[in-house]
Design a protein around this motif. Sequence first.
Motif, PDB file in Angstrom:
ATOM      1  N   ASP A  83      70.724 101.819   3.309  1.00  0.00           N
ATOM      2  CA  ASP A  83      70.662 102.562   2.050  1.00  0.00           C
ATOM      3  C   ASP A  83      69.710 101.879   1.077  1.00  0.00           C
ATOM      4  OD1 ASP A  83      72.524 104.362   2.999  1.00  0.00           O
ATOM      5  OD2 ASP A  83      74.199 103.509   1.858  1.00  0.00           O
ATOM      6  N   LEU A  84      69.804 100.575   0.990  1.00  0.00           N
ATOM      7  CA  LEU A  84      68.940  99.807   0.103  1.00  0.00           C
ATOM      8  C   LEU A  84      67.476 100.027   0.451  1.00  0.00           C
ATOM      9  CD1 LEU A  84      68.374  97.576  -2.027  1.00  0.00           C
ATOM     10  CD2 LEU A  84      68.687  95.916  -0.187  1.00  0.00           C
ATOM     11  N   THR A  85      67.162 100.016   1.722  1.00  0.00           N
ATOM     12  CA  THR A  85      65.764 100.155   2.128  1.00  0.00           C
ATOM     13  C   THR A  85      65.222 101.546   1.808  1.00  0.00           C
ATOM     14  OG1 THR A  85      66.312 100.765   4.401  1.00  0.00           O
ATOM     15  CG2 THR A  85      66.003  98.427   3.941  1.00  0.00           C
TER      16      THR A  85
ATOM     17  N   GLY B 280      58.625 100.418   1.063  1.00  0.00           N
ATOM     18  CA  GLY B 280      58.038  99.320   1.836  1.00  0.00           C
ATOM     19  C   GLY B 280      59.047  98.374   2.453  1.00  0.00           C
ATOM     20  N   LEU B 281      60.317  98.533   2.118  1.00  0.00           N
ATOM     21  CA  LEU B 281      61.366  97.663   2.637  1.00  0.00           C
ATOM     22  C   LEU B 281      62.079  98.380   3.777  1.00  0.00           C
ATOM     23  CD1 LEU B 281      62.595  94.880   1.989  1.00  0.00           C
ATOM     24  CD2 LEU B 281      64.257  96.056   0.559  1.00  0.00           C
ATOM     25  N   SER B 282      62.325  97.661   4.850  1.00  0.00           N
ATOM     26  CA  SER B 282      63.017  98.224   6.008  1.00  0.00           C
ATOM     27  C   SER B 282      64.177  97.327   6.400  1.00  0.00           C
ATOM     28  CB  SER B 282      62.063  98.336   7.206  1.00  0.00           C
ATOM     29  OG  SER B 282      61.033  99.245   6.931  1.00  0.00           O
TER      30      SER B 282
ATOM     31  N   VAL C  78      68.308  92.280   9.560  1.00  0.00           N
ATOM     32  CA  VAL C  78      67.080  91.751   8.978  1.00  0.00           C
ATOM     33  C   VAL C  78      66.518  92.751   7.977  1.00  0.00           C
ATOM     34  CG1 VAL C  78      64.793  90.827   9.503  1.00  0.00           C
ATOM     35  CG2 VAL C  78      66.632  90.588  11.184  1.00  0.00           C
ATOM     36  N   ILE C  79      66.121  92.254   6.805  1.00  0.00           N
ATOM     37  CA  ILE C  79      65.507  93.069   5.772  1.00  0.00           C
ATOM     38  C   ILE C  79      64.088  92.558   5.558  1.00  0.00           C
ATOM     39  CG2 ILE C  79      65.571  93.742   3.333  1.00  0.00           C
ATOM     40  CD1 ILE C  79      67.902  94.888   4.807  1.00  0.00           C
ATOM     41  N   GLY C  80      63.124  93.454   5.557  1.00  0.00           N
ATOM     42  CA  GLY C  80      61.738  93.071   5.317  1.00  0.00           C
ATOM     43  C   GLY C  80      60.812  94.210   5.666  1.00  0.00           C
ATOM     44  N   THR C  81      59.551  93.889   5.822  1.00  0.00           N
ATOM     45  CA  THR C  81      58.603  94.907   6.262  1.00  0.00           C
ATOM     46  C   THR C  81      58.820  95.147   7.751  1.00  0.00           C
ATOM     47  OG1 THR C  81      56.929  93.280   6.871  1.00  0.00           O
ATOM     48  CG2 THR C  81      56.879  94.092   4.585  1.00  0.00           C
TER      49      THR C  81
ATOM     50  N   GLU D 124      56.683  94.870  10.011  1.00  0.00           N
ATOM     51  CA  GLU D 124      55.988  93.772  10.697  1.00  0.00           C
ATOM     52  C   GLU D 124      56.827  92.496  10.681  1.00  0.00           C
ATOM     53  OE1 GLU D 124      54.640  95.544   8.099  1.00  0.00           O
ATOM     54  OE2 GLU D 124      53.388  96.867   9.308  1.00  0.00           O
ATOM     55  N   GLY D 125      57.490  92.241   9.549  1.00  0.00           N
ATOM     56  CA  GLY D 125      58.340  91.052   9.439  1.00  0.00           C
ATOM     57  C   GLY D 125      59.523  91.116  10.381  1.00  0.00           C
ATOM     58  N   ILE D 126      60.137  92.296  10.499  1.00  0.00           N
ATOM     59  CA  ILE D 126      61.274  92.469  11.407  1.00  0.00           C
ATOM     60  C   ILE D 126      60.808  92.265  12.854  1.00  0.00           C
ATOM     61  CG2 ILE D 126      62.984  94.113  12.275  1.00  0.00           C
ATOM     62  CD1 ILE D 126      62.930  95.321   9.371  1.00  0.00           C
ATOM     63  N   ALA D 127      59.653  92.821  13.194  1.00  0.00           N
ATOM     64  CA  ALA D 127      59.096  92.621  14.536  1.00  0.00           C
ATOM     65  C   ALA D 127      58.812  91.143  14.780  1.00  0.00           C
ATOM     66  CB  ALA D 127      57.820  93.454  14.725  1.00  0.00           C
ATOM     67  N   GLY D 128      58.377  90.441  13.743  1.00  0.00           N
ATOM     68  CA  GLY D 128      58.131  89.005  13.861  1.00  0.00           C
ATOM     69  C   GLY D 128      59.401  88.224  14.161  1.00  0.00           C
TER      70      GLY D 128
END
Length: 154
Positions: A72-74, A79-81, A138-141, A143-147
């Motif tokens: 919900d937050l994302t 831009g946040l996932s 995980v919360i982030g972009t 790309e960050g989650i994939a990282g």
Amino acid sequence: MLLPGVGLRYEFATAAGPRVGIIARRDGGFEIVGYDRRDPDRSVTLFKLTAEEADAVAEILGAPRIAERFADLTREVPGLSAGQVEVDEGSPYAGRLLGDTRARTLTGASIVAIVRGDEVIASPAPSDVLAAGDVLVVIGTPEGIAGVERILRG
């Protein structure tokens, strides 16, 4: 609903009729509010919870839903996932400290919870030990989650 400078507000009507709101404050605290039936725009703070108290309530009420709330937050923040990353049996980080991953430093993504079976470790510390089968929220972009996924694979 996003409350700029304050946090997020969630609202729902109870089965008995009254509307209830939960305000997740940016400082980590929470407020539980009730709404006046005659004036639905008027709320009254029923009580406040610290982050630790909110974690306890979340565990009691079914903490596996935490991942849904982060989703919900994302939706509210462009831009946040939110993602879920499993610690596989063969991960070099199974049995090691969360901090050893350096996930936030390397990817910019934050691990906000560890789901271990029916247990949820909200806001895990770098000293928390990861186990095979853990699911990291995980919360982030994207790309960050994939990282984070790449890091856990080794």
